[in-house]
Design a protein around this motif. Structure first.
Motif, PDB file in Angstrom:
ATOM      1  N   TYR A 580       0.820  -1.212   0.000  1.00 28.68           N
ATOM      2  CA  TYR A 580       0.000   0.000   0.000  1.00 28.68           C
ATOM      3  C   TYR A 580       0.861   1.272   0.000  1.00 28.68           C
ATOM      4  O   TYR A 580       0.892   1.998   0.984  1.00 28.68           O
ATOM      5  N   ARG A 629     -11.929  -4.045   3.024  1.00 28.64           N
ATOM      6  CA  ARG A 629     -10.800  -3.416   2.348  1.00 28.64           C
ATOM      7  C   ARG A 629     -11.023  -1.919   2.331  1.00 28.64           C
ATOM      8  O   ARG A 629     -12.113  -1.446   2.031  1.00 28.64           O
ATOM      9  N   LEU A 642      -5.458  -8.822   7.485  1.00 27.39           N
ATOM     10  CA  LEU A 642      -5.460  -8.205   8.818  1.00 27.39           C
ATOM     11  C   LEU A 642      -6.383  -8.937   9.795  1.00 27.39           C
ATOM     12  O   LEU A 642      -6.131  -8.943  11.001  1.00 27.39           O
TER      13      LEU A 642
HETATM   14  P1  ADP Z   1      -5.877  -7.085   1.748  1.00 25.44           P
HETATM   15  O1  ADP Z   1      -4.537  -6.452   1.860  1.00 25.44           O
HETATM   16  O2  ADP Z   1      -5.864  -8.455   1.214  1.00 25.44           O
HETATM   17  O3  ADP Z   1      -6.873  -6.227   1.122  1.00 25.44           O
HETATM   18  P2  ADP Z   1      -5.869  -6.904   4.607  1.00 25.44           P
HETATM   19  O4  ADP Z   1      -6.827  -7.520   5.571  1.00 25.44           O
HETATM   20  O5  ADP Z   1      -4.486  -7.267   4.754  1.00 25.44           O
HETATM   21  O6  ADP Z   1      -6.449  -7.278   3.193  1.00 25.44           O
HETATM   22  O7  ADP Z   1      -6.055  -5.384   4.743  1.00 25.44           O
HETATM   23  C1  ADP Z   1      -7.311  -4.814   4.762  1.00 25.44           C
HETATM   24  C2  ADP Z   1      -7.301  -3.449   4.206  1.00 25.44           C
HETATM   25  O8  ADP Z   1      -6.558  -2.584   5.081  1.00 25.44           O
HETATM   26  C3  ADP Z   1      -6.602  -3.349   2.927  1.00 25.44           C
HETATM   27  O9  ADP Z   1      -7.494  -3.633   1.880  1.00 25.44           O
HETATM   28  C4  ADP Z   1      -6.155  -1.938   2.909  1.00 25.44           C
HETATM   29  O10 ADP Z   1      -7.188  -1.114   2.497  1.00 25.44           O
HETATM   30  C5  ADP Z   1      -5.854  -1.621   4.330  1.00 25.44           C
HETATM   31  N1  ADP Z   1      -4.424  -1.743   4.678  1.00 25.44           N
HETATM   32  C6  ADP Z   1      -3.811  -2.783   5.190  1.00 25.44           C
HETATM   33  N2  ADP Z   1      -2.517  -2.538   5.442  1.00 25.44           N
HETATM   34  C7  ADP Z   1      -2.299  -1.278   5.041  1.00 25.44           C
HETATM   35  C8  ADP Z   1      -1.159  -0.417   5.037  1.00 25.44           C
HETATM   36  N3  ADP Z   1       0.035  -0.797   5.474  1.00 25.44           N
HETATM   37  N4  ADP Z   1      -1.320   0.822   4.548  1.00 25.44           N
HETATM   38  C9  ADP Z   1      -2.514   1.229   4.109  1.00 25.44           C
HETATM   39  N5  ADP Z   1      -3.628   0.465   4.093  1.00 25.44           N
HETATM   40  C10 ADP Z   1      -3.520  -0.775   4.562  1.00 25.44           C
END
Ligand code: ADP
Length: 677
Positions: A580, A629, A642
């Motif tokens: 990201y 997301r 997450l």
């Molecule tokens: P995925 O990455 O598969 O979409 P995650 O559960 O890992 O699913 O993350 C959920 C959402 O949180 C992501 O879709 C993104 O929008 C946001 N996100 C996660 N990590 C970050 C980060 N380091 N910086 C910005 N947004 C993040």
């Protein structure tokens, strides 16, 4: 009480529990004859028989102990003994035979009546001692009827054979026989029941101690001594005091023994010319009075002691019932107190009659502050949030006689949190005394199960959707490829494009399936705790992704965790931090950690900071939910990473949150884990 009455009715048909051997019958016959010899000396003139000769009592007891009847050899033995005894006492043959026949007849009659009317007594068919006041009339009645019949028939018989109607002799005969029956048979039944009864045997001294027995005996001896020393004074009445003492304080057996001794002493002394009864001018009247006196002390003693025995038994029974009731209450409290389910008993007046600790816990209220209206107020919605109509409430339906199974309600606690409960409500028997309907309400906290169910439904929906999309894409591209092939003019460049789209769709499906597997593992894998070096894992993850240049790893204190699951956590967080970032920005990730004190001991706080696009304030909680997301455009993902991370951290009793990076750009994911000591 019920069992006593039942045994009263059941026992008359049972034969005597003991049958003394035939030898005992012979022994008793000899004893009877010997007694006649012994009592020959103090014979009064008028009836021609010994007053103390216990012809009434011993044969009756003998037949009871032996369980003998008319056709037993005992009848012949008794007849023989009576003839011998009468001969010893000097009765003319004809009179002797009449009285022997009468003796046998009255014995059989007394035994028959006792078995019929007092069948519960020891020797009469049952096992009980003479211990109840209300057993006395039937018992005494049987003896009186038999002895009276014997005296009447004997007197008339003697009149016929000797030609002399001796009415006074008949009355004396009755008195002698009834007195001897009362003292001998009573004592015999009591001793027999005591010897053969259940152990430990009841105390002979009753309510009193051994010392009091000695005192009462000395008192009796002194009183009898006094009464029989001054025989010109009518000092009989004080003797009753001794009987009362024994009757009130000692066991029925001790009291009967006292009456027996007192009776024998009184009759013996009277017939030998001593004491107040002997002072009466007419010998026969004196003897009659002595018999009357002995009968009175026997009956008085028995009435007092059986009354007391009965009272004691009732008191003991009451005590046992009370103890049982107390035990039952404590048992009930222990059972409902240890239940995981909440329990209420309510009535239609709105009173909460019973509740348990689990009920208070589920409602989040202190146990002593539960009020039914409040509880109803806190559970006014079904699990899906719809309002419960009054007539649909499980408690109301159960109070109306309708059982309710598995109704799911929402409980709102005082702190605002909500629990979902599954409710069973059962109508209870009507409270007749207060004319109220009552119901039992049982409920189980199914919040976790409910949340899982909801989660599973959402999960299934999203999974179906996310797998279907790439599949549809694959179908579309392969179909187009086939069409082009059919036309026979496939441009290799176009074909490469189609194939690469199919590959990327199948890669998306692979990733989603891998994430789903990780999601399942994060929940189900059994934790294998050990020391984990997070910095080392972070360096390995960076190396595996070939991004060591973009990931700076500072020292992190060792934590106590499952290394396999922690690798998943670090991989997800570093993966997201690298993914990201705004286009053109070179990612920079920092992993660091420090030690601190938490509520459950020392904890390590780990931070994964990035310089990415950041997460809007309102999304920072929700990114941890399954499939949520925050950024859809331009960034691939399943929305599971997450949620996997949060689940693993919370299984290690840690917490995780995300905040904006204070460095100005990006986010900082911060989680805690127990420190390894
Ligand atoms: P995925 O990455 O598969 O979409 P995650 O559960 O890992 O699913 O993350 C959920 C959402 O949180 C992501 O879709 C993104 O929008 C946001 N996100 C996660 N990590 C970050 C980060 N380091 N910086 C910005 N947004 C993040």
């Amino acid at each position: 009480m019920g069992s006593e009455m039942a045994s009263d009715q059941a026992e008359p048909h049972v034969r005597a529990p003991v049958r003394a051997p035939v030898g005992a019958a012979v022994g008793l016959a000899v004893l009877l004859t010997l007694l006649a010899v012994v009592s020959r000396q103090p014979t009064l003139d008028s009836p021609g028989f010994a007053t103390v000769w216990p012809a009434g009592g011993i044969p009756v007891l003998w037949f009871l102990v032996r369980g003998a009847g008319v056709r037993s050899p005992d009848t012949v033995l008794l007849a023989g003994a009576l003839v011998a005894a009468n001969a010893v006492l000097g009765a003319p043959t004809a009179v002797n035979l009449v009285f022997a026949a009468v003796g046998v007849g009255q014995t059989l009659l007394a035994v028959g009546l006792l078995r019929r009317w007092s069948g519960q007594l020891w020797g009469c068919g049952g096992r009980r001692p003479l211990e109840r006041l209300r057993a006395l009339p039937a018992y005494g009645g049987a003896l009186v009827v038999a002895m009276l019949a014997g005296a009447v028939v004997g007197t008339l018989g003697a009149w016929v054979v000797a030609g002399d109607l001796d009415l006074m002799g008949g009355v004396l005969l009755f008195g002698r026989n009834i007195v001897s029956a009362l003292i001998v048979v009573t004592l015999g039944i009591l001793v027999g029941a005591w010897l053969t009864g259940p152990r430990p045997r009841p105390s002979l001294v009753g309510d009193a101690g051994a010392l009091e027995l000695v005192a009462a005996t000395v008192f009796s001896v002194a009183l009898y001594g006094l009464a029989f020393s001054f025989y010109d004074l009518p000092l009989v009445f004080p003797l009753l005091a001794a009987t009362v003492w024994f009757g009130v304080r000692f066991s029925t057996l001790a009291c009967a023994a006292h009456s027996f001794v007192g009776g024998v002493v009184t009759l013996t002394l009277t017939t030998t010319g001593s004491g107040p009864f002997a002072a009466v001018q007419r010998d026969d009247v004196g003897a009659l009075l002595a018999e009357f006196y002995v009968a009175i002390i026997v009956v008085t003693g028995l009435a007092l002691s059986t009354g007391r025995d009965e009272r004691n038994q009732l008191a003991a029974q009451l005590r046992r019932s009370q103890e049982e009731a107390v035990y039952q209450v404590s048992l009930r409290q222990a059972v409902i107190g240890s239940m995981v389910e909440g329990l209420f008993v309510i009535d239609d007046a709105g009173d909460l009659l019973v509740h348990n600790a689990a009920a208070a816990r589920i409602f989040g209220l202190p146990g002593d502050e539960l009020a039914w209206e409040d509880l109803v107020e806190r559970s006014r919605q079904w699990a899906d949030g719809a309002e419960v109509a009054v007539h649909e409430r499980p408690s109301v339906r159960a109070l109306n006689g309708e059982p309710v199974h598995d109704a799911e309600l929402k409980v709102v606690r005082p702190d605002g949190t909500e629990r979902i409960v599954s409710v069973f409500a059962i109508p209870l028997p009507h409270d007749e005394a207060r004319d109220r309907a009552r119901a039992l309400v049982l409920f189980r906290d199914i919040s976790a199960e409910h949340a899982r169910r909801k989660e599973l439904a959402a999960f299934a929906g999203v999974v179906a959707h996310d797998l279907r999309n790439p599949l549809a894409a694959i179908d579309g591209w392969t179909e187009m490829l086939a069409d082009e092939l059919d036309l026979g003019e496939l441009d290799p460049e176009l074909a490469r494009q189609f194939v690469s789209r199919v590959q990327s769709s199948s890669a998306r499906m692979h990733r989603l399936i891998a994430d789903l597997l990780d999601h399942a593992t994060s929940a189900q894998r059994e934790l294998q705790l050990g020391p984990v070096d997070i910095a080392a894992i972070a360096r390995e993850v960076a190396a595996a992704r070939d991004v060591e240049a973009h990931v700076r790893v500072d020292p992190v204190p060792p934590v106590l965790a499952d290394p396999v699951l922690l690798r998943q956590v670090i991989d997800n967080l570093i993966g997201n931090a690298l993914k990201y970032v705004a286009p053109g920005v070179v990612p920079e990730v920092i992993v660091r950690g420090g030690c601190g004190e938490g509520s459950g001991g020392r904890v390590v706080t780990v931070e994964v900071a990035d310089n990415g696009i950041g997460i809007p304030e309102g999304e920072r909680q929700r990114v941890f939910e399954e499939f949520h997301r925050a950024h859809h455009r331009g960034y691939e993902g399943s929305g599971l990473g997450l949620s996997i991370v949060r689940r693993i951290i919370s299984r290690h009793d840690g917490t995780i949150r995300v905040r904006a990076n204070p460095a100005g750009q990006g986010s900082v994911f911060e989680f805690t884990l127990p420190a390894y000591r």
